[in-house]
Write a protein that holds these residues in place. Structure first.
Motif, short mmCIF file in Angstrom:
data_model
loop_
_atom_site.label_atom_id
_atom_site.label_comp_id
_atom_site.label_asym_id
_atom_site.label_seq_id
_atom_site.Cartn_x
_atom_site.Cartn_y
_atom_site.Cartn_z
N GLY A 186 -5.85 -49.87 -43.45
CA GLY A 186 -6.73 -50.98 -43.81
C GLY A 186 -8.20 -50.60 -43.78
N ALA A 187 -8.54 -49.58 -42.99
CA ALA A 187 -9.93 -49.10 -42.93
C ALA A 187 -10.25 -48.21 -44.12
N GLU A 188 -9.25 -48.02 -45.00
CA GLU A 188 -9.39 -47.25 -46.24
C GLU A 188 -9.57 -45.76 -46.03
N TYR A 189 -8.93 -45.23 -44.98
CA TYR A 189 -8.86 -43.78 -44.84
C TYR A 189 -7.86 -43.27 -45.86
N SER A 190 -8.09 -42.09 -46.37
CA SER A 190 -7.23 -41.53 -47.41
C SER A 190 -6.23 -40.54 -46.81
N GLY A 191 -5.29 -40.12 -47.63
CA GLY A 191 -4.35 -39.08 -47.21
C GLY A 191 -5.07 -37.79 -46.87
N GLU A 192 -6.12 -37.47 -47.62
CA GLU A 192 -6.91 -36.28 -47.33
C GLU A 192 -7.64 -36.41 -46.00
N ASP A 193 -8.13 -37.65 -45.70
CA ASP A 193 -8.76 -37.89 -44.40
C ASP A 193 -7.75 -37.66 -43.28
N LEU A 194 -6.52 -38.12 -43.49
CA LEU A 194 -5.47 -37.95 -42.49
C LEU A 194 -5.24 -36.47 -42.21
N VAL A 195 -5.16 -35.66 -43.25
CA VAL A 195 -4.94 -34.22 -43.09
C VAL A 195 -6.09 -33.61 -42.29
N GLU A 196 -7.31 -34.01 -42.58
CA GLU A 196 -8.48 -33.48 -41.86
C GLU A 196 -8.42 -33.88 -40.38
N LEU A 197 -8.05 -35.12 -40.10
CA LEU A 197 -7.92 -35.56 -38.70
C LEU A 197 -6.83 -34.76 -37.98
N GLN A 198 -5.72 -34.50 -38.68
CA GLN A 198 -4.65 -33.69 -38.08
C GLN A 198 -5.19 -32.32 -37.68
N GLU A 199 -6.00 -31.73 -38.52
CA GLU A 199 -6.56 -30.41 -38.23
C GLU A 199 -7.55 -30.49 -37.07
N ILE A 200 -8.40 -31.51 -37.06
CA ILE A 200 -9.40 -31.65 -36.00
C ILE A 200 -8.72 -31.84 -34.65
N TRP A 201 -7.72 -32.72 -34.61
CA TRP A 201 -7.09 -33.06 -33.34
C TRP A 201 -5.86 -32.21 -33.01
N SER A 202 -5.43 -31.38 -33.93
CA SER A 202 -4.22 -30.55 -33.75
C SER A 202 -3.01 -31.41 -33.39
N LEU A 203 -2.82 -32.48 -34.15
CA LEU A 203 -1.70 -33.39 -33.94
C LEU A 203 -0.88 -33.48 -35.21
N GLU A 204 0.37 -33.92 -35.07
CA GLU A 204 1.18 -34.15 -36.25
C GLU A 204 0.82 -35.50 -36.85
N GLU A 205 1.36 -35.79 -38.02
CA GLU A 205 0.93 -36.93 -38.82
C GLU A 205 1.02 -38.28 -38.10
N THR A 206 2.18 -38.60 -37.53
CA THR A 206 2.34 -39.91 -36.89
C THR A 206 1.42 -40.07 -35.70
N GLU A 207 1.31 -39.02 -34.88
CA GLU A 207 0.40 -39.09 -33.73
C GLU A 207 -1.05 -39.29 -34.18
N THR A 208 -1.41 -38.63 -35.27
CA THR A 208 -2.78 -38.76 -35.79
C THR A 208 -3.05 -40.18 -36.24
N LYS A 209 -2.12 -40.76 -37.01
CA LYS A 209 -2.32 -42.15 -37.48
C LYS A 209 -2.34 -43.12 -36.30
N SER A 210 -1.49 -42.86 -35.30
CA SER A 210 -1.45 -43.72 -34.12
C SER A 210 -2.78 -43.67 -33.38
#
Length: 184
Positions: free
Chosen positions: A74-98
């Motif tokens: 809802g905050a309008e983060y993109s799939g590419e933003d999600l990938v970048e957050l995964q890299e920054i936090w070293s987390l997998e996808e669901t943990e990153t979104k959570s």
């Protein structure tokens, strides 16, 4: 009479077995489809239905809530933003979104604004040129060769080469390579 009775039981058993197997496959398929996108109307319908018959079903993976999901997307983060957050936090996808969703719910700032890493949509003329390049039968190797020659990124290379194809110009590739990749 015994052989007729046996044949009827055998057919009935086979039809019943096929019906049970088909039902099981349908239920499993519906479960997989609902799990792939639990917030879709289909995913919610499956979740509601299986809960109604007493099956313990969670629409979301463990540790990830509907509120977090809705906050992140809802905050309008993109799939590419999600990938970048995964890299920054070293987390997998669901943990990153959570984690990101919870941070948004808590009013905390994420490392960057929504849409920061979104790939912009290509203009129609570039998309048309890229499609012409690919339709002409050129390969990934051709893109690499042209990118090295022109010192351009892959998307720019495909658009430039595609425009040359549309304009009827020859690409500066080794003729032997062109004959094997484009079929000419």
């Amino acid at each position: 009479m015994t052989s007729t009775t046996r044949t009827l039981r055998s057919k009935t058993f086979r039809i019943t077995a096929i019906g049970v197997a088909a039902t099981g496959l349908c239920v499993a398929g519906a479960g997989l489809a609902a799990a792939a996108n639990p917030t879709s109307s289909f995913g919610q319908a499956v979740g509601t239905t299986v809960n109604a018959v007493g099956v313990d079903w969670s629409d979301m993976p463990a540790g990830y809530t509907q509120a977090q999901y809705e906050a992140f997307w809802g905050a309008e983060y993109s799939g590419e933003d999600l990938v970048e957050l995964q890299e920054i936090w070293s987390l997998e996808e669901t943990e990153t979104k959570s984690r990101a969703g919870q941070m948004i719910l808590d009013g905390e700032e994420l490392p960057f604004a929504p849409g920061t890493h979104t790939t912009p949509e290509l203009p129609a003329n570039e998309s048309e040129a890229i499609l012409a390049f690919l339709d002409a039968g050129y390969s990934g190797g051709d893109v690499e060769e042209l990118s090295a020659l022109w010192n351009t990124e892959y998307v720019e290379t495909k658009a430039r080469a595609g425009q040359m194809v549309l304009d009827g110009e020859e690409l500066p590739l080794d003729p032997a390579d062109v004959a094997t990749t484009s079929g000419s």
